[in-house]
Design an enzyme around this catalytic site. Structure first.
Site: not given
Length: 100
Positions: A4, A50, A53, A73
């Site tokens: 992203a 991500g 994560e 984010e």
């Protein structure tokens, strides 16, 4: 892995954010966690969003001295997607229990 662009996310509306979220790797963390074999994340540099994560879903995380983990984010008021918040809590609590 889905990547992203935070600058792009800052400019999209709620509907488009939902569409983006639907494209994410929702099955990656459960897959890693239920693989039945140890999974090692080796981080040398940045593991953001991500990437962070994914590292948290692994059985072990090995980080170089210059490794940086984060969920950028949240600075935009966006909840980390794909389970980042509960995953971080699980990892950090497990680590705290181990050292106490």
């Amino acid at each position: 892995m889905l990547v992203a662009d935070i600058a792009e996310l800052a400019t999209i509306d709620g509907e488009k954010a939902g569409e983006f979220s639907e494209k994410g790797p929702r099955g990656l963390s459960p897959f890693i966690e239920t693989l039945g074999k140890p999974v090692i994340a080796a981080v040398n540099g940045f593991a953001l969003g991500g990437g962070c994560e994914t590292a948290m879903a692994c059985t072990f995380r090995i980080a170089a001295e210059n490794a940086k983990f984060g969920q950028p984010e949240v600075k935009l008021g966006i909840i980390p997607g794909y389970g980042g918040t509960p995953e971080a809590t699980r990892v950090l609590l497990a680590k705290a229990v181990r050292f106490n």
